[in-house]
Design an enzyme around this catalytic site. Structure first.
Site, PDB file in Angstrom:
ATOM      1  N   HIS A 503       0.865  -1.179   0.000  1.00  0.00           N
ATOM      2  CA  HIS A 503       0.000   0.000   0.000  1.00  0.00           C
ATOM      3  C   HIS A 503       0.903   1.230   0.000  1.00  0.00           C
ATOM      4  O   HIS A 503       0.941   1.987   0.964  1.00  0.00           O
ATOM      5  CB  HIS A 503      -0.933  -0.017   1.217  1.00  0.00           C
ATOM      6  CG  HIS A 503      -1.822  -1.230   1.252  1.00  0.00           C
ATOM      7  ND1 HIS A 503      -2.446  -1.667   2.387  1.00  0.00           N
ATOM      8  CD2 HIS A 503      -2.189  -2.097   0.277  1.00  0.00           C
ATOM      9  CE1 HIS A 503      -3.151  -2.759   2.118  1.00  0.00           C
ATOM     10  NE2 HIS A 503      -3.004  -3.045   0.837  1.00  0.00           N
TER      11      HIS A 503
HETATM   12  C1  LIG Z   1      -0.480  -9.242  -2.589  1.00  0.00           C
HETATM   13  C2  LIG Z   1      -1.288  -7.983  -2.606  1.00  0.00           C
HETATM   14  C3  LIG Z   1      -2.496  -7.940  -1.925  1.00  0.00           C
HETATM   15  C4  LIG Z   1      -3.263  -6.767  -1.956  1.00  0.00           C
HETATM   16  N1  LIG Z   1      -4.470  -6.759  -1.308  1.00  0.00           N
HETATM   17  C5  LIG Z   1      -5.206  -5.636  -1.308  1.00  0.00           C
HETATM   18  C6  LIG Z   1      -6.475  -5.602  -0.651  1.00  0.00           C
HETATM   19  O1  LIG Z   1      -6.936  -6.579  -0.070  1.00  0.00           O
HETATM   20  N2  LIG Z   1      -7.175  -4.440  -0.690  1.00  0.00           N
HETATM   21  C7  LIG Z   1      -6.711  -3.330  -1.320  1.00  0.00           C
HETATM   22  O2  LIG Z   1      -7.401  -2.298  -1.295  1.00  0.00           O
HETATM   23  N3  LIG Z   1      -5.535  -3.344  -1.967  1.00  0.00           N
HETATM   24  C8  LIG Z   1      -4.776  -4.463  -1.975  1.00  0.00           C
HETATM   25  N4  LIG Z   1      -3.588  -4.483  -2.639  1.00  0.00           N
HETATM   26  C9  LIG Z   1      -3.188  -3.268  -3.386  1.00  0.00           C
HETATM   27  C10 LIG Z   1      -3.869  -3.254  -4.742  1.00  0.00           C
HETATM   28  O3  LIG Z   1      -3.571  -4.407  -5.443  1.00  0.00           O
HETATM   29  C11 LIG Z   1      -3.458  -1.991  -5.496  1.00  0.00           C
HETATM   30  O4  LIG Z   1      -3.896  -0.860  -4.747  1.00  0.00           O
HETATM   31  C12 LIG Z   1      -4.085  -1.863  -6.865  1.00  0.00           C
HETATM   32  O5  LIG Z   1      -4.035  -3.064  -7.577  1.00  0.00           O
HETATM   33  C13 LIG Z   1      -3.384  -0.739  -7.621  1.00  0.00           C
HETATM   34  O6  LIG Z   1      -3.893  -0.612  -8.917  1.00  0.00           O
HETATM   35  P1  LIG Z   1      -3.123   0.240 -10.000  1.00  0.00           P
HETATM   36  O7  LIG Z   1      -3.849   0.048 -11.282  1.00  0.00           O
HETATM   37  O8  LIG Z   1      -2.914   1.611  -9.508  1.00  0.00           O
HETATM   38  O9  LIG Z   1      -1.660  -0.397 -10.095  1.00  0.00           O
HETATM   39  P2  LIG Z   1      -1.191  -1.857 -10.536  1.00  0.00           P
HETATM   40  O10 LIG Z   1      -2.200  -2.871 -10.208  1.00  0.00           O
HETATM   41  O11 LIG Z   1       0.174  -2.039  -9.985  1.00  0.00           O
HETATM   42  O12 LIG Z   1      -1.120  -1.757 -12.117  1.00  0.00           O
HETATM   43  C14 LIG Z   1      -0.120  -1.045 -12.765  1.00  0.00           C
HETATM   44  C15 LIG Z   1       0.194  -1.721 -14.075  1.00  0.00           C
HETATM   45  O13 LIG Z   1       1.103  -0.912 -14.787  1.00  0.00           O
HETATM   46  C16 LIG Z   1       2.069  -1.734 -15.416  1.00  0.00           C
HETATM   47  N5  LIG Z   1       3.270  -0.932 -15.642  1.00  0.00           N
HETATM   48  C17 LIG Z   1       4.098  -0.408 -14.710  1.00  0.00           C
HETATM   49  N6  LIG Z   1       5.092   0.280 -15.310  1.00  0.00           N
HETATM   50  C18 LIG Z   1       4.883   0.208 -16.630  1.00  0.00           C
HETATM   51  C19 LIG Z   1       5.557   0.719 -17.754  1.00  0.00           C
HETATM   52  N7  LIG Z   1       6.675   1.450 -17.627  1.00  0.00           N
HETATM   53  N8  LIG Z   1       5.073   0.447 -18.987  1.00  0.00           N
HETATM   54  C20 LIG Z   1       3.951  -0.299 -19.154  1.00  0.00           C
HETATM   55  N9  LIG Z   1       3.272  -0.815 -18.111  1.00  0.00           N
HETATM   56  C21 LIG Z   1       3.721  -0.556 -16.869  1.00  0.00           C
HETATM   57  C22 LIG Z   1       2.277  -2.871 -14.422  1.00  0.00           C
HETATM   58  O14 LIG Z   1       2.830  -4.000 -15.060  1.00  0.00           O
HETATM   59  C23 LIG Z   1       0.855  -3.079 -13.901  1.00  0.00           C
HETATM   60  O15 LIG Z   1       0.147  -4.035 -14.649  1.00  0.00           O
HETATM   61  C24 LIG Z   1      -2.796  -5.634  -2.643  1.00  0.00           C
HETATM   62  C25 LIG Z   1      -1.580  -5.678  -3.332  1.00  0.00           C
HETATM   63  C26 LIG Z   1      -0.826  -6.836  -3.327  1.00  0.00           C
HETATM   64  C27 LIG Z   1       0.453  -6.866  -4.068  1.00  0.00           C
END
Ligand SMILES: Cc1cc2nc3c(=O)[nH]c(=O)nc-3n(C[C@H](O)[C@H](O)[C@H](O)COP(=O)(O)OP(=O)(O)OC[C@H]3O[C@@H](n4cnc5c(N)ncnc54)[C@H](O)[C@@H]3O)c2cc1C
Ligand code: SF4
Length: 573
Positions: A503
């Site tokens: 987080h």
């Molecule tokens: C094990 C685990 C358990 C979790 N459990 C919870 C929970 O129970 N509740 C909760 O609220 N949150 C939880 N979280 C946090 C939650 O998963 C994240 O808050 C959320 O998924 C973030 O979404 P996002 O789209 O911002 O980022 P991400 O899901 O990280 O997506 C970002 C994407 O961008 C891509 N990317 C990055 N850099 C580049 C680049 N230069 N070029 C192209 N692509 C790129 C990555 O590959 C990724 O697919 C957990 C996280 C983990 C790891």
């Protein structure tokens, strides 16, 4: 020389929750979108019969490959930052769906207090309550203004929740779309004990579906099987809300989304005022491409949202010595070490059954739900018990006085495998002038881009809060009558080695003032009107909850803003 591609209306960098929600909303409105994702494609078939703990939990099958790209870390500016070479404190998502494919699904809304933290703290306690160097700020939006977007996100994901309104949180315009998860004997014990002490426990709102559900986009998903392999795994039933089974197929069905996997974005192209596209590398062939676009959306998680802006020299970099500049400012994390562990010699629970979001929590010591007048900290955290599922390799909690090996160790391991409960805390984390993200001067990734450098430590605020929350967790556990119990309520220096929480927040924070924020409340950059930076990077501080409910709500708001921008251009506020 990069291959030149034809211009597209919108390019999204990263296809997790933030990128997926925006892709769905724009493509439904008829906008053509290209989604660039550095990792591979995924679907639920990939997870069939794949509860392989070594592969997913320990070898991090679904995470960013740290041999190609990582984060460097130091506790303070006097130290030399070193790369995180194997996963520890947090684990970064990679591939279609991002971390949204292997999250737990515990789903909250931040408190009304969070969005107005500075003004509400001063209103109740006076300006002196905020210590020197703590850079908390209001978010530029109130809970009531964000409520319709929370509602939209929860309906899309089918969040399962308690119909009894929890009195400690913001008001809801609609009930949860599905009923709460099943209440296990463990949850009942916790809730009974918490109620006895006068607190207000409730079932954790869950993105693991409690029953079959069809969302407003027409996506139908099955109910959770309580298989206990959510955290770090994909769900083969599609019961866990994941961008790959919700928003991404909706966008694809419109015919307006083109996803390019194995496409690692290395730079944003711009003239200082507006972006003109991005540069990316096909990670399979090594070929470089230039993708021109009218609108650029960064949805590449906290670390790469900041890194791409800094490396591309877009937005004013944060300078910790003067406290000016915005990109990299207000990094925050979570304080999770305070907990109470109970060993029950006379009871056995079925702890190997569970679900990522199965559990109970109370918010009596979260946010400003309690009086901080005589306390040396602000905010607080959720106190909870979760039944996410024990694992054969990872789970082996034994009392502290157990020998570390031999017969006694084996006996205690077997005895307590199904008889250990943990009352945990999820503490908020405030930003400080000297906690920030910048580009590492030494280390680069496999594509020659400097790594992001994290300068961060726990402060006295965190230590005081953890002491307080740990004591409260201990009181609840005691009321559950364990045979033995241990309370941990100390916080030492931040250590990047043990896993704590993924987080991470801040770095491209939102607000009403361009001097202290990089984006407005539509996630639109103040310094480049056609660039939107979406995700927890926009949180000015971190609350005492998991972040994704708030990430989802802000992504829906950003999508609305982007559509408005495409129609009319210019700044949205
Ligand atoms: C094990 C685990 C358990 C979790 N459990 C919870 C929970 O129970 N509740 C909760 O609220 N949150 C939880 N979280 C946090 C939650 O998963 C994240 O808050 C959320 O998924 C973030 O979404 P996002 O789209 O911002 O980022 P991400 O899901 O990280 O997506 C970002 C994407 O961008 C891509 N990317 C990055 N850099 C580049 C680049 N230069 N070029 C192209 N692509 C790129 C990555 O590959 C990724 O697919 C957990 C996280 C983990 C790891
Ligand atoms: S616990 Fe439920 S939501 Fe999680 S992976 Fe298993 S079936 Fe899917």
């Amino acid at each position: 020389m990069a291959n030149q591609l034809p211009k597209v209306p919108v390019v999204i960098v990263g296809m997790g929750w933030a990128g997926g929600i925006i892709a769905a909303e724009l493509t439904k409105a008829g906008v053509k979108v290209v989604g660039l994702e550095r990792g591979k494609g995924r679907d639920t078939g990939d997870y069939y019969m794949s509860h392989d703990e070594l592969r997913y939990s320990f070898r991090h099958e679904m995470m960013q490959d740290l041999s190609k790209e990582t984060v460097t870390f130091r506790n303070n500016e006097k130290m030399r930052a070193l790369p995180m070479r194997s996963y520890g404190s947090f684990i970064i998502g990679d591939g279609l769906g991002g971390s949204g494919s292997h999250w737990n699904g515990q789903n909250y809304r931040f408190l009304p207090y969070d969005f107005q933290i500075r003004s509400k703290t001063i209103e109740r306690y006076g300006a002196k309550k905020i210590p020197e160097g703590m850079t908390i700020q209001d978010w530029g939006i109130t809970y009531d203004e964000l409520e319709p977007y929370f509602d939209k996100y929860e309906k899309m994901a089918g969040i399962s929740g308690d119909p009894e309104q929890n009195p400690m949180v913001g008001k809801r315009s609609n009930p949860f779309p599905t009923p709460p998860m099943k209440k296990t004997p463990v949850m009942k014990m916790f809730e009974e004990a918490a109620r006895k002490l006068g607190y207000h426990p409730y079932t954790i709102p869950s993105a693991n579906l409690s029953e079959q559900y069809k969302n407003p986009d027409g996506i139908e998903r099955a109910a959770c099987q309580y298989c206990a392999f959510c955290d770090r795994y994909g769900c083969e039933y599609g019961a866990k809300a994941d961008p790959v089974v919700t928003v991404i197929p909706v966008a694809q069905q419109t015919g307006n989304l083109e996803i390019r996997t194995f496409s690692n974005v290395t730079k944003i192209l711009h003239d200082g005022v507006k972006a003109s596209g991005v540069v990316y590398v096909n990670t399979l062939t090594g070929e470089e491409f230039e993708q021109p676009a009218d609108v650029v959306i960064l949805a590449s998680y906290v670390f790469n949202n900041v890194r791409l802006l800094l490396h591309s020299k877009l937005g004013k970099p944060y300078d910790p010595s003067s406290g000016t500049g915005v990109v990299g400012r207000n990094y925050a994390y979570q304080v999770q070490s305070a907990k109470a562990v109970g060993f029950f010699d006379d009871k056995e629970f079925n702890l190997y059954m569970g679900a990522g979001a199965l559990g109970s929590i109370f918010d009596d010591f979260n946010g400003d739900n309690f009086d901080h007048s005589n306390l040396n900290f602000i905010h607080g955290g959720g106190i909870r018990i979760t039944q996410t599922g024990q694992r054969p390799i990872a789970s082996n909690t034994v009392p502290k006085d157990t020998p570390k090996w031999g017969k006694a160790f084996k006996q205690a391991s077997i005895k307590y495998a199904n008889s250990t409960l943990v009352v945990g805390t999820q503490g908020s984390n405030m930003p400080w002038k000297h906690h920030y993200l910048d580009l590492d001067p030494t280390y680069k990734d496999a594509y020659g881009v400097p790594l992001i450098r994290l300068t961060y430590d726990f402060e006295d605020q965190d230590k005081q809060m953890a002491k307080f929350l740990g004591e409260k967790a201990g009181e609840v556990l005691k009321a559950m009558n364990p045979t033995k119990m241990e309370v941990n309520n100390t916080v030492n220096a931040y250590d990047i080695v043990p896993y704590q929480s993924t987080h991470n927040t801040g770095g491209v924070v939102m607000g009403a003032d361009p001097a202290t924020s990089a984006v407005n409340t539509y996630s639109q950059m103040w310094d480049a009107e056609n660039v939107f930076v979406v995700g927890a990077s926009s949180f000015p501080h971190n609350s005492g909850y998991n972040p994704t409910g708030t990430v989802g709500a802000l992504a829906y708001r950003a999508a609305e803003g982007i559509l408005k921008y495409i129609k009319q251009g210019g700044s949205l506020v």
